[in-house]
Write a protein that holds these residues in place. Structure first.
Motif, short mmCIF file in Angstrom:
data_model
loop_
_atom_site.label_atom_id
_atom_site.label_comp_id
_atom_site.label_asym_id
_atom_site.label_seq_id
_atom_site.Cartn_x
_atom_site.Cartn_y
_atom_site.Cartn_z
N LYS A 167 -2.98 1.92 4.19
CA LYS A 167 -1.60 1.48 3.97
C LYS A 167 -0.66 2.29 4.87
O LYS A 167 -0.97 3.39 5.28
CB LYS A 167 -1.21 1.71 2.50
CG LYS A 167 -2.17 1.10 1.50
CD LYS A 167 -2.16 -0.40 1.53
CE LYS A 167 -3.04 -0.95 0.39
NZ LYS A 167 -3.07 -2.41 0.35
N PRO A 168 0.53 1.73 5.17
CA PRO A 168 1.00 0.40 4.82
C PRO A 168 0.44 -0.64 5.78
O PRO A 168 0.09 -0.32 6.93
CB PRO A 168 2.52 0.51 4.97
CG PRO A 168 2.69 1.54 6.06
CD PRO A 168 1.58 2.53 5.87
N TYR A 169 0.40 -1.87 5.34
CA TYR A 169 -0.11 -2.95 6.18
C TYR A 169 0.93 -3.38 7.20
O TYR A 169 2.13 -3.48 6.90
CB TYR A 169 -0.50 -4.16 5.32
CG TYR A 169 -0.93 -5.34 6.18
CD1 TYR A 169 -2.23 -5.43 6.65
CD2 TYR A 169 -0.03 -6.33 6.55
CE1 TYR A 169 -2.63 -6.47 7.46
CE2 TYR A 169 -0.42 -7.39 7.36
CZ TYR A 169 -1.73 -7.46 7.81
OH TYR A 169 -2.11 -8.49 8.62
#
Length: 260
Positions: free
Chosen positions: A65-67
């Motif tokens: 994460k984050p995407y």
């Protein structure tokens, strides 16, 4: 999956290599893994080295994460390096949108084919539908309602309520719920759901856009638009095929095009 490589941000990617010949990396769509494309890889294996992989957040791959969509483009760069630095690309549905974005980003793939990327320009109310889906999907995932998120996606694909309820009772449902967070990734790849014409104009390699003859007209028109938007595009229809294209029908077309 038999092999692993690591993306730029440290995410582990699981992949499998099948066959001999020119290399093609196969990119799956929403709610699917590399195993979904394994039958197509087997169909290509007599003339092509087919590489299937679990996109981040699915199967045996990691999920840092984050995407961001750019991270999935970096995943394809890592896979390209892992398989020798020269390959073509094939993507189905939203996986095709990822393929086109990777090409527009300048990754040095030799050529590409996509099957029915669902750009909604020619679907009545398509842009509004996509906006509502995104809002409801984000809410369902934020609230941890994975089953509701899967239902939203199935409705988006046109599945009726009776079929959705049958799916809920089927053995496959837990797996669908497990993969539900990745729906947000495909939604991000599709952006506003409309054809990114300016972006596609930057694609430097040949692209074959394929549609099924039994699919809705708006889907076929989206494929025509892709072929028109990329500088070196071609368009082809597979008669009798739907969005769930048969590997035995698609395989020979891909083999011919990707080994040219």
């Amino acid at each position: 999956m038999d092999d692993k490589t690591t993306s730029r941000d440290g995410t582990s990617l699981a992949y499998r290599v099948t066959g001999e010949g020119p290399v093609v990396i196969l990119v799956s769509g929403a709610m699917s893994t590399g195993g979904t494309l394994a039958p197509l890889a087997e169909r290509l294996a007599d003339r092509v080295t087919a590489v299937v992989y679990d996109r981040r957040g699915r199967g045996a791959s990691g999920d840092t994460k984050p995407y961001e969509v750019a991270r999935e483009v970096e995943d394809l760069a890592a896979l390209l390096a892992a398989v020798g630095g020269e390959a073509a690309l094939f993507g189905v549905s939203s996986g095709g949108a990822l393929v086109l974005d990777a090409l527009a980003s300048g990754l040095p793939f030799t050529r590409a084919a996509v099957y029915e990327v669902p750009y909604a320009d020619h679907l009545a109310g398509g842009a509004e539908r996509e906006a509502v889906y995104k809002q409801n999907l984000d809410r369902a995932l934020a609230e941890g309602r994975r089953g509701a998120a899967v239902e939203l996606f199935l409705r988006l694909t046109g599945l009726g309520e009776e079929m959705i309820q049958r799916a809920r009772q089927s053995p496959m449902w837990p797996g669908l719920e497990a993969a539900a967070p990745s729906l947000a990734y495909d939604d991000a790849v599709m952006a506003d759901g409309l054809l990114p014409r300016d972006r596609l104009a930057a694609v430097p390699v040949p692209v074959l856009a394929i549609a099924g003859g039994a699919s809705p007209d708006w889907m076929r028109q989206a494929c025509r638009d892709i072929a028109d938007a990329v500088p070196r595009g071609e368009y082809r229809v597979l008669e009798g095929q739907t969005h769930m294209v048969e590997p035995d029908v698609l395989g020979p077309v891909l083999t011919e095009y990707l080994t040219a």
